[in-house]
Design an enzyme around this catalytic site. Structure first.
Site, PDB file in Angstrom:
ATOM      1  N   HIS A 253       0.869  -1.185   0.000  1.00  0.00           N
ATOM      2  CA  HIS A 253       0.000   0.000   0.000  1.00  0.00           C
ATOM      3  C   HIS A 253       0.907   1.237   0.000  1.00  0.00           C
ATOM      4  CE1 HIS A 253      -2.701   2.979   1.904  1.00  0.00           C
ATOM      5  NE2 HIS A 253      -3.708   2.214   1.508  1.00  0.00           N
TER       6      HIS A 253
ATOM      7  N   ASP B 117       3.306  -4.368   7.975  1.00  0.00           N
ATOM      8  CA  ASP B 117       2.055  -3.637   7.823  1.00  0.00           C
ATOM      9  C   ASP B 117       0.928  -4.654   7.977  1.00  0.00           C
ATOM     10  OD1 ASP B 117      -0.284  -2.585   6.859  1.00  0.00           O
ATOM     11  OD2 ASP B 117       0.579  -1.695   5.058  1.00  0.00           O
TER      12      ASP B 117
ATOM     13  N   GLN C  24      -4.386  -5.189   7.003  1.00  0.00           N
ATOM     14  CA  GLN C  24      -5.432  -6.097   6.498  1.00  0.00           C
ATOM     15  C   GLN C  24      -5.385  -7.464   7.170  1.00  0.00           C
ATOM     16  OE1 GLN C  24      -7.814  -5.047   4.643  1.00  0.00           O
ATOM     17  NE2 GLN C  24      -6.980  -3.101   3.922  1.00  0.00           N
TER      18      GLN C  24
ATOM     19  N   LYS D 151     -10.276  -0.823  10.623  1.00  0.00           N
ATOM     20  CA  LYS D 151     -10.509  -1.934   9.702  1.00  0.00           C
ATOM     21  C   LYS D 151     -10.871  -3.209  10.476  1.00  0.00           C
ATOM     22  CE  LYS D 151      -7.093  -0.214   6.395  1.00  0.00           C
ATOM     23  NZ  LYS D 151      -7.922   0.435   5.380  1.00  0.00           N
TER      24      LYS D 151
ATOM     25  N   CYS E  11      -4.843   2.512  -3.598  1.00  0.00           N
ATOM     26  CA  CYS E  11      -3.574   3.013  -3.020  1.00  0.00           C
ATOM     27  C   CYS E  11      -2.440   2.006  -3.236  1.00  0.00           C
ATOM     28  CB  CYS E  11      -3.720   3.348  -1.538  1.00  0.00           C
ATOM     29  SG  CYS E  11      -4.946   4.595  -1.225  1.00  0.00           S
TER      30      CYS E  11
HETATM   31  N1  C6P Z   1      -6.248   0.539   2.945  1.00  0.00           N
HETATM   32  C1  C6P Z   1      -8.098   0.186   1.420  1.00  0.00           C
HETATM   33  O1  C6P Z   1      -9.189   0.486   0.936  1.00  0.00           O
HETATM   34  P1  C6P Z   1      -4.946   3.739   7.332  1.00  0.00           P
HETATM   35  O2  C6P Z   1      -5.609   4.556   6.250  1.00  0.00           O
HETATM   36  O3  C6P Z   1      -3.780   4.454   7.955  1.00  0.00           O
HETATM   37  O4  C6P Z   1      -5.909   3.200   8.337  1.00  0.00           O
HETATM   38  O5  C6P Z   1      -4.391   2.417   6.599  1.00  0.00           O
HETATM   39  C2  C6P Z   1      -3.484   2.525   5.530  1.00  0.00           C
HETATM   40  C3  C6P Z   1      -3.223   1.178   4.953  1.00  0.00           C
HETATM   41  C4  C6P Z   1      -1.978   0.597   5.098  1.00  0.00           C
HETATM   42  N2  C6P Z   1      -1.715  -0.638   4.664  1.00  0.00           N
HETATM   43  C5  C6P Z   1      -2.655  -1.391   4.066  1.00  0.00           C
HETATM   44  C6  C6P Z   1      -2.308  -2.787   3.634  1.00  0.00           C
HETATM   45  C7  C6P Z   1      -3.930  -0.867   3.875  1.00  0.00           C
HETATM   46  O6  C6P Z   1      -4.860  -1.621   3.294  1.00  0.00           O
HETATM   47  C8  C6P Z   1      -4.226   0.454   4.310  1.00  0.00           C
HETATM   48  C9  C6P Z   1      -5.561   1.076   4.042  1.00  0.00           C
HETATM   49  C10 C6P Z   1      -7.584   0.978   2.597  1.00  0.00           C
HETATM   50  O7  C6P Z   1      -7.439  -0.749   0.994  1.00  0.00           O
HETATM   51  C11 C6P Z   1      -7.700   2.456   2.377  1.00  0.00           C
HETATM   52  S1  C6P Z   1      -6.631   3.050   1.114  1.00  0.00           S
END
Ligand code: C6P
Length: 414
Positions: free
Chosen positions: A133, A208, A211, A234, A372
């Site tokens: 991401h 990271d 997910q 999430k 993203c």
């Molecule tokens: N992915 C998606 O629709 P935040 O926004 O900080 O809570 O998470 C960022 C982020 C980082 N790593 C991974 C693997 C992610 O999936 C995400 C967020 C969302 O896939 C929003 S772009």
């Protein structure tokens, strides 16, 4: 309404009992029952989480770690209870290894800024993968730029997995930053295996887990991760909350990334010293209500069998994969053997944005676009995909609605 397939697929798993706890699932969208398949972007929240957050404001609202008065003490106790809950959930050794942040993005920016300062010298290397991401790419690009280091990338195979034969470790590799689960492909990556390889070479590892946290049992000690990031929103928790786990010994060596109140031990106009862990990394007033809500979300998940939830989502994934593949011209991007409930697909002659808009007209929420992960889109030669991502409250009936919607949409748009 549960179908026969639901009952068969998830013995002992009462999806209707779970659904009843999510007030938003009663909403209508364009006059149709909401079918929410955008859980990878943010999951919906059970009533308990919503209540916990508003109860803080209604009954104990005060700043934490600052006052001797009763409300402040209660707020501090509630926040620190959430820290202990998060610790247990990821099997960290100590509660002070759990740093609260505003989300995965903030957690990784903290890691990249602080580790960059601690570890990176000119010509050193940071390894990420091609499925990251943007939150696990851009902070490392910034760190590499600041310290004249070089970013190296693990290539991705056609099925959407790391090509482990081409991991670009060298004597200059200092940091490995990788996702546990891909938000776009759903791939569950063999993080433990790669971390073990990195450790042998003295490389610091950052995972990271954005997910992974909603779907997998996470044991940071078993994984061997030095740092592990995830978001609350999430995983059934409030927006604006997240965690960065760090191994105590490493966190002790890492410099703070933001300065301000609560992160100091002493301040003179000439010099400051830092508070003990985790407060060294928590400058300013935290999102107290959100953190309390995050603790409640984790406790809510702990009340269920995560294995049963995962099995339910796996059944939805398998069924949806089979049914979607029957649609002419539809191709799934991300066909790894180990996946969470995420399906990204493209259809010949159909733009993902148009399909997403048509699905919305039918009350079905999916995400469209690059998610993203632009480098990953480039890897697969597509501008974007339509992505359905499942949670514990989704049903086979809803998958049927998605498949019917996609079938209809594809016919209209081609
Ligand atoms: N992915 C998606 O629709 P935040 O926004 O900080 O809570 O998470 C960022 C982020 C980082 N790593 C991974 C693997 C992610 O999936 C995400 C967020 C969302 O896939 C929003 S772009």
């Amino acid at each position: 309404m549960s179908t026969k397939t639901d009952t068969v697929a998830k013995k002992g798993y009462d999806v209707e009992e779970i659904r009843a706890q999510f007030p938003i699932l009663k909403e209508l969208v364009h006059g149709k029952p909401l079918v929410y398949f955008d859980n990878a972007a943010t999951s919906q929240k059970p009533r308990r989480v919503i209540k916990a957050e508003s109860a803080y404001y209604a009954t104990i609202n005060a700043n934490v770690h600052r006052g001797v008065h009763t409300l402040s003490t209660k707020a501090t106790e509630a926040q620190e209870a959430a820290r202990e809950t998060a610790r247990a959930q990821i099997n960290a050794k100590h509660a002070h290894e759990v740093i609260f942040t505003s989300g995965t993005t903030a957690s990784i920016n903290l890691a990249a800024t602080s580790l960059g300062q601690l570890l990176l010298k000119k010509g050193d290397e940071v390894v990420i993968s091609g499925m990251e991401h943007h939150s696990n790419i851009v902070p490392w690009q910034l760190a590499c730029e600041r310290h004249s280091a070089v970013l190296k990338v693990i290539p991705i195979t056609d099925s959407g997995e790391w090509d482990l034969k081409q991991v670009p470790f060298s004597e200059r590799t200092r940091i490995l930053a990788i996702s546990h689960v891909s938000n776009t492909l759903g791939t569950i990556n063999p993080v433990k295996k790669l971390i073990a390889q990195a450790k042998k070479k003295g490389i610091v590892t950052v995972v990271d887990g954005a997910q992974a946290a909603p779907h997998l049992r996470i044991d940071v000690q078993d994984l061997g991760a030095d740092l592990y990031a995830f978001s609350g929103h999430k995983a059934y928790g409030p927006t604006g909350t997240g965690v960065l786990y760090g191994r105590e010994e490493l966190l002790e060596r890492m410099p703070p990334w933001q300065g301000g109140g609560e992160m100091i031990e002493t301040v003179t106009l000439g010099k400051s010293t830092w508070a003990k862990l985790p407060f060294k990394f928590e400058a300013g007033t935290p999102h107290i209500a959100g953190i309390i809500g995050l603790g409640e979300a984790i406790r809510w998940m702990q009340d269920y069998d995560l294995g049963a939830m995962a099995a339910h989502e796996r059944a939805l994934l398998e069924y949806a994969t089979k049914e979607l593949l029957a649609i002419e011209g539809l191709r799934i991007i991300g066909t790894a053997k180990e996946k969470v409930g995420v399906i990204s697909f493209v259809i010949d002659g159909v733009h993902h944005y148009d399909l997403g808009t048509l699905l919305d007209q039918q009350g079905i929420a999916v995400r469209t676009g690059h998610h993203c992960t632009q480098p990953l889109m480039d890897r697969f030669g597509v501008s974007g995909t339509t992505r359905a991502s499942f949670a514990c409250f989704n049903t086979i009936d809803e998958v049927d609605a998605l498949v019917a919607g996609v079938t209809k949409g594809a016919k209209m748009l081609r």
